[in-house]
Design a protein around this motif. Structure first.
Motif, short mmCIF file in Angstrom:
data_model
loop_
_atom_site.label_atom_id
_atom_site.label_comp_id
_atom_site.label_asym_id
_atom_site.label_seq_id
_atom_site.Cartn_x
_atom_site.Cartn_y
_atom_site.Cartn_z
N LEU A 1 45.16 42.92 42.20
CA LEU A 1 43.85 42.79 41.56
C LEU A 1 43.95 41.97 40.29
O LEU A 1 43.11 41.09 40.03
CB LEU A 1 43.29 44.18 41.25
CG LEU A 1 42.00 44.21 40.42
CD1 LEU A 1 40.85 43.53 41.17
CD2 LEU A 1 41.63 45.64 40.05
N CYS A 2 44.97 42.23 39.48
CA CYS A 2 45.14 41.49 38.21
C CYS A 2 45.39 40.02 38.48
O CYS A 2 44.89 39.15 37.74
CB CYS A 2 46.28 42.09 37.41
SG CYS A 2 45.95 43.76 36.82
N SER A 3 46.17 39.71 39.51
CA SER A 3 46.42 38.30 39.82
C SER A 3 45.11 37.62 40.21
O SER A 3 44.86 36.47 39.83
CB SER A 3 47.44 38.18 40.95
OG SER A 3 46.90 38.63 42.18
N TYR A 4 44.27 38.32 40.96
CA TYR A 4 42.95 37.78 41.33
C TYR A 4 42.13 37.47 40.08
O TYR A 4 41.52 36.40 39.96
CB TYR A 4 42.23 38.79 42.22
CG TYR A 4 40.76 38.52 42.42
CD1 TYR A 4 40.33 37.54 43.30
CD2 TYR A 4 39.81 39.25 41.71
CE1 TYR A 4 38.97 37.30 43.48
CE2 TYR A 4 38.46 39.01 41.88
CZ TYR A 4 38.04 38.03 42.77
OH TYR A 4 36.71 37.78 42.93
N LEU A 5 42.12 38.39 39.13
CA LEU A 5 41.32 38.21 37.92
C LEU A 5 41.84 37.07 37.05
O LEU A 5 41.06 36.31 36.46
CB LEU A 5 41.30 39.51 37.12
CG LEU A 5 40.64 40.72 37.80
CD1 LEU A 5 40.84 41.98 36.96
CD2 LEU A 5 39.16 40.46 38.03
N LEU A 6 43.17 36.92 36.98
CA LEU A 6 43.73 35.91 36.09
C LEU A 6 43.81 34.53 36.73
O LEU A 6 43.64 33.52 36.05
CB LEU A 6 45.12 36.36 35.63
CG LEU A 6 45.11 37.51 34.61
CD1 LEU A 6 46.49 38.08 34.40
CD2 LEU A 6 44.52 37.05 33.27
N ILE A 7 44.05 34.48 38.04
CA ILE A 7 44.02 33.17 38.71
C ILE A 7 42.61 32.58 38.62
O ILE A 7 42.43 31.38 38.41
CB ILE A 7 44.45 33.31 40.18
CG1 ILE A 7 45.94 33.66 40.26
CG2 ILE A 7 44.19 32.00 40.95
CD1 ILE A 7 46.40 34.07 41.64
N GLY A 8 41.60 33.42 38.77
CA GLY A 8 40.22 32.97 38.68
C GLY A 8 39.64 33.05 37.28
O GLY A 8 38.41 33.13 37.13
N PHE A 9 40.51 33.01 36.26
CA PHE A 9 40.04 33.18 34.88
C PHE A 9 38.98 32.16 34.51
O PHE A 9 37.94 32.47 33.93
CB PHE A 9 41.23 33.10 33.93
CG PHE A 9 40.85 33.20 32.48
CD1 PHE A 9 40.47 34.41 31.93
CD2 PHE A 9 40.87 32.07 31.66
CE1 PHE A 9 40.11 34.51 30.60
CE2 PHE A 9 40.51 32.16 30.33
CZ PHE A 9 40.13 33.38 29.79
N HIS A 10 39.22 30.89 34.86
CA HIS A 10 38.23 29.84 34.58
C HIS A 10 37.20 29.80 35.71
O HIS A 10 37.10 28.81 36.44
CB HIS A 10 38.93 28.48 34.42
CG HIS A 10 39.87 28.42 33.25
ND1 HIS A 10 39.46 28.55 31.94
CD2 HIS A 10 41.22 28.25 33.20
CE1 HIS A 10 40.50 28.45 31.12
NE2 HIS A 10 41.57 28.28 31.86
N PHE A 11 36.44 30.85 35.83
CA PHE A 11 35.56 31.02 36.99
C PHE A 11 34.38 30.06 36.99
O PHE A 11 33.68 29.92 37.99
CB PHE A 11 35.05 32.46 37.07
CG PHE A 11 34.20 32.88 35.89
CD1 PHE A 11 32.82 32.69 35.91
CD2 PHE A 11 34.77 33.45 34.77
CE1 PHE A 11 32.04 33.07 34.85
CE2 PHE A 11 34.00 33.83 33.69
CZ PHE A 11 32.62 33.64 33.72
N ARG A 12 34.13 29.40 35.86
CA ARG A 12 33.01 28.45 35.80
C ARG A 12 33.34 27.13 36.49
O ARG A 12 32.46 26.33 36.76
CB ARG A 12 32.62 28.20 34.35
CG ARG A 12 32.14 29.46 33.61
CD ARG A 12 31.85 29.19 32.14
NE ARG A 12 31.46 30.40 31.43
CZ ARG A 12 32.33 31.23 30.87
NH1 ARG A 12 33.64 30.98 30.96
NH2 ARG A 12 31.91 32.32 30.24
N GLU A 13 34.64 26.90 36.75
CA GLU A 13 35.07 25.71 37.46
C GLU A 13 35.16 26.02 38.95
O GLU A 13 35.32 27.19 39.34
CB GLU A 13 36.42 25.24 36.93
CG GLU A 13 36.41 24.94 35.43
CD GLU A 13 37.80 24.67 34.88
OE1 GLU A 13 38.74 24.54 35.70
OE2 GLU A 13 37.95 24.62 33.65
N PRO A 14 35.07 25.03 39.82
CA PRO A 14 35.04 25.31 41.27
C PRO A 14 36.37 25.78 41.84
O PRO A 14 36.41 26.58 42.76
CB PRO A 14 34.62 23.97 41.89
CG PRO A 14 35.00 22.94 40.86
CD PRO A 14 34.82 23.60 39.52
N GLY A 15 37.51 25.28 41.31
CA GLY A 15 38.81 25.57 41.91
C GLY A 15 39.31 26.99 41.72
O GLY A 15 39.72 27.65 42.69
N PRO A 16 39.34 27.52 40.50
CA PRO A 16 39.94 28.84 40.27
C PRO A 16 39.34 29.99 41.08
O PRO A 16 40.11 30.80 41.63
CB PRO A 16 39.75 29.04 38.76
CG PRO A 16 39.75 27.66 38.20
CD PRO A 16 39.05 26.83 39.22
#
Length: 684
Positions: free
Chosen positions: A161-176
């Motif tokens: 779960l934490c990896s999901y949250l931190l990989i997608g930290f820059h959620f405003r961009e399309p890639g993360p």
């Protein structure tokens, strides 16, 4: 007397408190709560060192903190376990004590490095970032100290779960966000098998304890010896069923440690902030899978088939991932495929009977891979967040601290003497070879691991030369941004460790020269430091059909020849990269591979294959959904409708008029007498 073991829960709790503080109070604190995270991880690191010293004195610790469920009489007729107990507890032995120090040290350095990296980005969501780091660290530490498989599984999922949250930290961009979802879904696929394995282990043994008088590795050994009647379904033999259990749990490890075929999430995970990448690759998410197999090693050595499968997957992954790293253009992408490959080596060691070698490489890899990712982060800061190596060049003179530390990490990764990676990788190949001489599948795994050595050295130094050597190829490379102390400090610490960490287990020197006392890690993990290690370590020397074999000249000659061949291949890879890329204006020589480069650059089209499989299986899911709604739900809904209709009719009988009730009772009694009379006539 103050006891280090009394503070083991605090090692986990401190980062969790920093998570809460950053989450709820971070916006009111300097740097978004960064200093709270640094203080917490520093506290956990110091406590971990204290625990390590205590274990070194010959003491170990197991404690049940909370008994969750305890049930008797699970099985009847004397088949299977008679009691199941679910409890929260901690286990501190040489393996967990060592891992605590590794995780807390890397987490501390990542927190410090983040002061320079994240603030350089001008990131507005720092409280959320430091909260994520705190929860990530706490989850991994909880996983490390868990004393049974169920609690380990819970923390295993928290790590995901934490990896999901931190990989997608820059959620405003399309890639993360896309990369985060991919990491979550791919690893969840493996975790489904892990969950089934946990349930099956409880059903089989009634416990999932890693160590102690009731640990399931010990019960498994007794079952194979006919001393314990374990539950086995479908008429399977005991060893066959234990192989199935091992493979189910292995599914979770393959997903988390990014082994083939569940490795595709890891390169995409580079969308997360670079310090997060360092933490994921070196000490938390990806390390969790290998640690899980090491933690359960006493069980796995009882099933040679599972061991051979682990070794083959590891050897294949080591070579497979290394080939893709050769053609990548982005700094972090090269390091991502390097991580997949290096964890393949660890799996190879575990499957080949090299338990200590696997843990040794887990430790050295944590140091040099964290160093390389943080070094890449320093380069990215200097290059104003440019990651393409072809846009760099000439940074050696501009970033001397980053260059020399990055070079130390690269030499360790390539397996060049005397850097840390040489000692651990050489021991893995040695263990695979001496056991593989009498086991064809192991020998194939060793051959793939050996072939990966020059490939690893080549792509590693291709990365070094393109990034730091030659002439600057862009204006940004000519005038890079400077980096601060909070970036240089962690690089220096890790650079020193990448050079000297191999001294804890210099087995080749001992075997060749007969020098005693330089195989400290073997003595640390193999039970000399007492207690729980003995419950599993006594299996290490007896791997069933695996028997040691040596080339002509015996053990010392095998060590020397193996180390010499491995080092020569590594130097060949470095020399090739030097010739092609250590020039003023390098060309992309991999273009000569033609269609092969296209296949490698597109990762053997594995993502496309996974999408194709998902599309095809979606039809099966539709059929299952139709069956569920039409048949299962139809039966359930039909039964409900009949019950409701019958209830409605019966409800009308309840009129509230006493004379009606008397009439019904009379009719009922009359009917009952008639039925009894008829039945009596039949029997008489």
């Amino acid at each position: 007397m103050v006891d280090a073991f009394a503070y083991v829960p605090a090692i986990v709790a401190l980062p969790f408190v920093s998570f809460l503080v950053a989450l709820f109070l971070g916006k009111y604190l300097p740097k978004g709560g960064a200093f709270g995270g640094i203080a917490a991880t520093a506290g956990s690191f110091l406590l971990s060192l204290w625990v390590l010293v205590t274990v070194a004195s010959g003491r170990q610790h197991a404690e049940t903190l909370y008994r969750w469920v305890s049930t008797d009489g699970m099985a009847s007729g004397g088949i299977g376990p008679q009691e199941i107990e679910l409890a929260f507890g901690v286990l501190i032995d040489p393996l967990s004590a060592l891992m605590l120090v590794i995780v807390t040290l890397i987490a501390l350095l990542v927190h410090v490095f983040s002061l320079g990296y994240m603030n350089d980005e001008g990131e507005p969501d720092l409280p959320r970032y430091y909260a994520g780091l705190g929860l990530f660290t706490a989850s991994m530490l909880g996983f490390v100290v868990a004393d049974n498989l169920l609690i380990a599984f819970m923390f295993f999922e928290l790590v995901g779960l934490c990896s999901y949250l931190l990989i997608g930290f820059h959620f405003r961009e399309p890639g993360p966000p896309s990369a985060a979802k991919k990491a979550f879904l791919v690893t969840r696929f493996g975790d489904y098998f892990f969950l089934v394995g946990v349930v099956a282990i409880f059903a089989t043994f009634g416990t999932a304890a890693f160590a102690g008088s009731e640990s399931f590795p010990v019960l498994a050994e007794q079952a194979l010896a006919g001393e314990f009647n374990a539950w086995t379904p479908f008429g399977l033999g005991t060893e066959t069923w234990f192989t199935v259990l091992g493979l189910l749990v292995l599914g979770g490890a393959i997903g988390k440690s990014a082994q083939f075929p569940l490795h595709t999430w890891l390169p995409d995970a580079m969308e997360g902030p670079t310090p997060v990448s360092a933490l994921i690759h070196a000490a938390t998410m990806v390390a969790a899978g290998v640690y899980l197999i090491a933690r359960m090693y006493g069980f796995y050595v009882l099933t040679p088939t599972t061991m051979a499968i682990i070794a083959f997957i590891g050897g294949f992954t080591a070579l497979f991932a290394a080939t893709m790293g050769v053609v990548k253009d982005e700094l972090k992408q090269v390091l991502a495929y390097s991580t997949i490959s290096q964890y393949g080596y660890m799996m190879l060691a575990l499957g080949a009977g090299g338990y200590v070698a696997a843990v040794f490489h887990l430790m050295t890899h944590a140091f040099f891979k964290a160093l390389l990712f943080l070094g890449a982060g320093a380069v990215i800061i200097a290059m104003h967040h440019e990651e393409n190596m072809w846009e760099m060049g000439g940074l050696k003179a501009k970033l001397p601290v980053t260059y020399w530390t990055f070079l130390a990490g690269s030499l360790a990764l390539a397996g060049i003497f005397p850097f840390a990676g040489f000692w651990s990788k050489d021991e893995i190949l040695y263990e695979a070879f001496v056991h593989g001489l009498n086991e064809p599948l192991l020998l194939a795994a060793w051959a793939m691991g050996l072939l990966a050595v020059p490939v690893t050295a080549f792509y590693t130094f291709r990365m070094v030369f393109l990034t730091f050597h030659g002439e600057a190829r862009t204006e940004t490379a000519r005038n890079p941004h400077s980096v601060r102390w909070n970036v240089k400090g962690p690089l220096t610490v890790l650079g020193i460790l990448a050079v000297v960490a191999g001294v804890v287990n210099m087995v080749p020197v001992q075997k060749v020269l007969g020098v005693e006392g330089i195989d400290f890690l073997h003595r640390w993990l193999d039970g000399e430091y007492g207690g729980f290690a003995e419950l599993t370590s006594h299996h290490y020397a007896d791997l069933g059909p695996y028997t040691s074999g040596y080339i002509a000249g015996g053990e010392a000659a095998t060590v020397l020849v193996g180390a010499g061949v491995s080092l020569a291949l590594a130097l060949l890879g470095v020399a090739t990269a030097w010739t092609l890329y250590n020039v003023a204006d390098p060309a992309e020589h991999t273009a000569r591979l033609g269609g092969i480069k296209t296949v490698l650059y597109n990762n053997y089209y594995q993502d496309e294959l996974q999408v194709w499989l998902a599309d095809r299986t979606a039809g099966l899911a539709g059929v299952a959904d139709t069956f569920d709604q039409g048949v299962i739900d139809g039966v359930v809904n039909g039964t409900s409708s009949v019950s409701l209709a019958a209830g409605e009719r019966i409800r009308r009988v309840q009129t509230g008029i006493v004379t009606n009730y008397a009439a019904i009772l009379t009719l009922g009694l009359t009917g009952l007498l008639i039925v009894l009379g008829v039945l009596g006539g039949w029997f008489l």
